[in-house]
Scaffold this motif. Structure first.
Motif, PDB file in Angstrom:
ATOM      1  N   ARG A  15       0.837  -1.212   0.000  1.00  0.00           N
ATOM      2  CA  ARG A  15       0.000   0.000   0.000  1.00  0.00           C
ATOM      3  C   ARG A  15       0.869   1.258   0.000  1.00  0.00           C
ATOM      4  NH1 ARG A  15      -2.562  -0.234   4.952  1.00  0.00           N
ATOM      5  NH2 ARG A  15      -0.890   1.051   5.769  1.00  0.00           N
ATOM      6  N   ASN A  16       1.896   1.296   0.846  1.00  0.00           N
ATOM      7  CA  ASN A  16       2.696   2.510   1.003  1.00  0.00           C
ATOM      8  C   ASN A  16       3.691   2.745  -0.127  1.00  0.00           C
ATOM      9  OD1 ASN A  16       1.361   2.997   3.397  1.00  0.00           O
ATOM     10  ND2 ASN A  16       2.989   2.152   4.678  1.00  0.00           N
ATOM     11  N   ASP A  17       4.186   1.676  -0.745  1.00  0.00           N
ATOM     12  CA  ASP A  17       5.230   1.796  -1.776  1.00  0.00           C
ATOM     13  C   ASP A  17       4.781   1.226  -3.114  1.00  0.00           C
ATOM     14  OD1 ASP A  17       6.939   2.877   0.160  1.00  0.00           O
ATOM     15  OD2 ASP A  17       7.671   0.886   0.741  1.00  0.00           O
ATOM     16  N   SER A  18       3.481   1.327  -3.404  1.00  0.00           N
ATOM     17  CA  SER A  18       2.947   0.676  -4.601  1.00  0.00           C
ATOM     18  C   SER A  18       3.631   1.137  -5.888  1.00  0.00           C
ATOM     19  CB  SER A  18       1.435   0.872  -4.696  1.00  0.00           C
ATOM     20  OG  SER A  18       1.122   2.247  -4.834  1.00  0.00           O
ATOM     21  N   GLY A  19       3.962   2.423  -6.006  1.00  0.00           N
ATOM     22  CA  GLY A  19       4.611   2.915  -7.227  1.00  0.00           C
ATOM     23  C   GLY A  19       5.937   2.231  -7.491  1.00  0.00           C
ATOM     24  N   ALA A  20       6.783   2.193  -6.464  1.00  0.00           N
ATOM     25  CA  ALA A  20       8.100   1.559  -6.610  1.00  0.00           C
ATOM     26  C   ALA A  20       7.957   0.062  -6.858  1.00  0.00           C
ATOM     27  CB  ALA A  20       8.948   1.814  -5.366  1.00  0.00           C
ATOM     28  N   ILE A  21       7.009  -0.564  -6.175  1.00  0.00           N
ATOM     29  CA  ILE A  21       6.795  -2.000  -6.343  1.00  0.00           C
ATOM     30  C   ILE A  21       6.320  -2.296  -7.760  1.00  0.00           C
ATOM     31  CG2 ILE A  21       5.355  -3.945  -5.606  1.00  0.00           C
ATOM     32  CD1 ILE A  21       5.568  -2.658  -2.733  1.00  0.00           C
ATOM     33  N   MET A  22       5.406  -1.491  -8.283  1.00  0.00           N
ATOM     34  CA  MET A  22       4.916  -1.719  -9.644  1.00  0.00           C
ATOM     35  C   MET A  22       6.024  -1.526 -10.674  1.00  0.00           C
ATOM     36  SD  MET A  22       2.030  -2.811  -9.011  1.00  0.00           S
ATOM     37  CE  MET A  22       1.090  -2.885 -10.499  1.00  0.00           C
ATOM     38  N   ARG A  23       6.904  -0.560 -10.452  1.00  0.00           N
ATOM     39  CA  ARG A  23       8.047  -0.398 -11.367  1.00  0.00           C
ATOM     40  C   ARG A  23       8.948  -1.631 -11.332  1.00  0.00           C
ATOM     41  NH1 ARG A  23       7.185   4.793  -9.596  1.00  0.00           N
ATOM     42  NH2 ARG A  23       8.653   4.659  -7.863  1.00  0.00           N
ATOM     43  N   SER A  24       9.125  -2.203 -10.141  1.00  0.00           N
ATOM     44  CA  SER A  24       9.933  -3.424 -10.021  1.00  0.00           C
ATOM     45  C   SER A  24       9.279  -4.593 -10.751  1.00  0.00           C
ATOM     46  CB  SER A  24      10.133  -3.782  -8.543  1.00  0.00           C
ATOM     47  OG  SER A  24      10.907  -2.802  -7.899  1.00  0.00           O
ATOM     48  N   VAL A  25       7.954  -4.675 -10.658  1.00  0.00           N
ATOM     49  CA  VAL A  25       7.231  -5.738 -11.371  1.00  0.00           C
ATOM     50  C   VAL A  25       7.415  -5.550 -12.875  1.00  0.00           C
ATOM     51  CG1 VAL A  25       4.951  -6.714 -11.875  1.00  0.00           C
ATOM     52  CG2 VAL A  25       5.563  -6.148  -9.526  1.00  0.00           C
ATOM     53  N   GLU A  26       7.332  -4.315 -13.350  1.00  0.00           N
ATOM     54  CA  GLU A  26       7.554  -4.046 -14.779  1.00  0.00           C
ATOM     55  C   GLU A  26       8.929  -4.488 -15.229  1.00  0.00           C
ATOM     56  OE1 GLU A  26       4.941  -0.303 -16.243  1.00  0.00           O
ATOM     57  OE2 GLU A  26       6.623   0.188 -14.920  1.00  0.00           O
ATOM     58  N   GLN A  27       9.902  -4.464 -14.325  1.00  0.00           N
ATOM     59  CA  GLN A  27      11.271  -4.870 -14.645  1.00  0.00           C
ATOM     60  C   GLN A  27      11.493  -6.367 -14.433  1.00  0.00           C
ATOM     61  OE1 GLN A  27      13.691  -2.258 -12.289  1.00  0.00           O
ATOM     62  NE2 GLN A  27      13.091  -0.450 -13.456  1.00  0.00           N
ATOM     63  N   GLY A  28      10.415  -7.101 -14.080  1.00  0.00           N
ATOM     64  CA  GLY A  28      10.506  -8.555 -13.988  1.00  0.00           C
ATOM     65  C   GLY A  28      10.544  -9.136 -12.598  1.00  0.00           C
ATOM     66  N   GLU A  29      10.509  -8.309 -11.562  1.00  0.00           N
ATOM     67  CA  GLU A  29      10.565  -8.824 -10.193  1.00  0.00           C
ATOM     68  C   GLU A  29       9.190  -9.323  -9.745  1.00  0.00           C
ATOM     69  OE1 GLU A  29      12.239  -7.497  -5.790  1.00  0.00           O
ATOM     70  OE2 GLU A  29      12.478  -6.134  -7.479  1.00  0.00           O
ATOM     71  N   SER A  30       9.183 -10.352  -8.910  1.00  0.00           N
ATOM     72  CA  SER A  30       7.941 -10.911  -8.352  1.00  0.00           C
ATOM     73  C   SER A  30       7.924 -10.685  -6.848  1.00  0.00           C
ATOM     74  CB  SER A  30       7.859 -12.413  -8.622  1.00  0.00           C
ATOM     75  OG  SER A  30       7.818 -12.674  -9.994  1.00  0.00           O
ATOM     76  N   PHE A  31       6.729 -10.599  -6.301  1.00  0.00           N
ATOM     77  CA  PHE A  31       6.566 -10.375  -4.871  1.00  0.00           C
ATOM     78  C   PHE A  31       5.534 -11.343  -4.300  1.00  0.00           C
ATOM     79  CE2 PHE A  31       7.965  -6.404  -6.683  1.00  0.00           C
ATOM     80  CZ  PHE A  31       8.900  -5.935  -5.773  1.00  0.00           C
ATOM     81  N   THR A  32       5.778 -11.773  -3.067  1.00  0.00           N
ATOM     82  CA  THR A  32       4.780 -12.509  -2.300  1.00  0.00           C
ATOM     83  C   THR A  32       4.247 -11.529  -1.268  1.00  0.00           C
ATOM     84  OG1 THR A  32       5.899 -14.619  -2.606  1.00  0.00           O
ATOM     85  CG2 THR A  32       4.369 -14.461  -0.759  1.00  0.00           C
ATOM     86  N   ILE A  40      -0.380 -14.364   1.323  1.00  0.00           N
ATOM     87  CA  ILE A  40      -1.771 -14.366   0.853  1.00  0.00           C
ATOM     88  C   ILE A  40      -1.893 -14.238  -0.659  1.00  0.00           C
ATOM     89  CG2 ILE A  40      -2.734 -13.510   3.018  1.00  0.00           C
ATOM     90  CD1 ILE A  40      -2.911 -10.723   1.618  1.00  0.00           C
ATOM     91  N   GLY A  41      -0.810 -13.877  -1.329  1.00  0.00           N
ATOM     92  CA  GLY A  41      -0.889 -13.741  -2.783  1.00  0.00           C
ATOM     93  C   GLY A  41       0.460 -13.448  -3.388  1.00  0.00           C
ATOM     94  N   ARG A  42       0.476 -13.474  -4.728  1.00  0.00           N
ATOM     95  CA  ARG A  42       1.710 -13.178  -5.459  1.00  0.00           C
ATOM     96  C   ARG A  42       1.442 -12.084  -6.468  1.00  0.00           C
ATOM     97  NH1 ARG A  42       4.934 -17.327  -8.028  1.00  0.00           N
ATOM     98  NH2 ARG A  42       6.489 -15.712  -7.812  1.00  0.00           N
ATOM     99  N   LEU A  43       2.403 -11.223  -6.645  1.00  0.00           N
ATOM    100  CA  LEU A  43       2.362 -10.174  -7.650  1.00  0.00           C
ATOM    101  C   LEU A  43       3.488 -10.489  -8.622  1.00  0.00           C
ATOM    102  CD1 LEU A  43       1.076  -7.501  -8.518  1.00  0.00           C
ATOM    103  CD2 LEU A  43       2.652  -6.333  -6.978  1.00  0.00           C
ATOM    104  N   ILE A  44       3.116 -10.854  -9.859  1.00  0.00           N
ATOM    105  CA  ILE A  44       4.113 -11.290 -10.834  1.00  0.00           C
ATOM    106  C   ILE A  44       3.939 -10.510 -12.138  1.00  0.00           C
ATOM    107  CG2 ILE A  44       4.312 -13.607  -9.858  1.00  0.00           C
ATOM    108  CD1 ILE A  44       2.523 -14.573 -12.180  1.00  0.00           C
ATOM    109  N   PRO A  45       5.022 -10.330 -12.883  1.00  0.00           N
ATOM    110  CA  PRO A  45       4.912  -9.628 -14.166  1.00  0.00           C
ATOM    111  C   PRO A  45       4.185 -10.486 -15.195  1.00  0.00           C
ATOM    112  CG  PRO A  45       7.169 -10.351 -13.791  1.00  0.00           C
ATOM    113  CD  PRO A  45       6.392 -10.707 -12.564  1.00  0.00           C
ATOM    114  N   ILE A  46       3.475  -9.819 -16.078  1.00  0.00           N
ATOM    115  CA  ILE A  46       2.829 -10.502 -17.189  1.00  0.00           C
ATOM    116  C   ILE A  46       3.858 -10.635 -18.294  1.00  0.00           C
ATOM    117  CG2 ILE A  46       1.080 -10.284 -18.996  1.00  0.00           C
ATOM    118  CD1 ILE A  46      -0.697  -8.912 -16.962  1.00  0.00           C
TER     119      ILE A  46
END
Length: 89
Positions: A15-32, A40-46
């Motif tokens: 919630r607090n760092d969504s912008g930076a996290i989304m940029r990391s996802v765009e660069q291929g990083e995944s998050f749990t 509770i979930g995974r955030l992965i690049p398409i």
């Protein structure tokens, strides 16, 4: 595409760092994503489509064997009932 280890982040961090996290996802990083320490979930690049120039495709197939269409059709007809398309449903 090889799967990389995902970094754990809390729901609050998402919630607090969504912008930076989304940029990391765009660069291929995944998050749990965790809540109270529980995943509770995974955030992965398409996986995006990659354009391959025609010259590269043609070069890749240049060494492929030539397909004999009649022989291929006979092989298929020998393995599958050739009258299949003539059947009424």
């Amino acid at each position: 595409m090889a799967e990389h280890a995902s970094r754990e982040i809390s729901q609050r961090e998402l919630r607090n760092d969504s912008g930076a996290i989304m940029r990391s996802v765009e660069q291929g990083e995944s998050f749990t994503i965790t809540r109270n320490g529980t995943p509770i979930g995974r955030l992965i690049p398409i996986r995006r489509r990659t354009f391959v120039p025609k010259a590269e495709v043609m070069a890749a197939f240049a060494t492929s064997p030539i397909l004999d269409a009649d022989r291929f059709r006979n092989d298929i007809d020998g393995a599958i009932d050739p009258t299949f398309s003539d059947r009424e449903w």
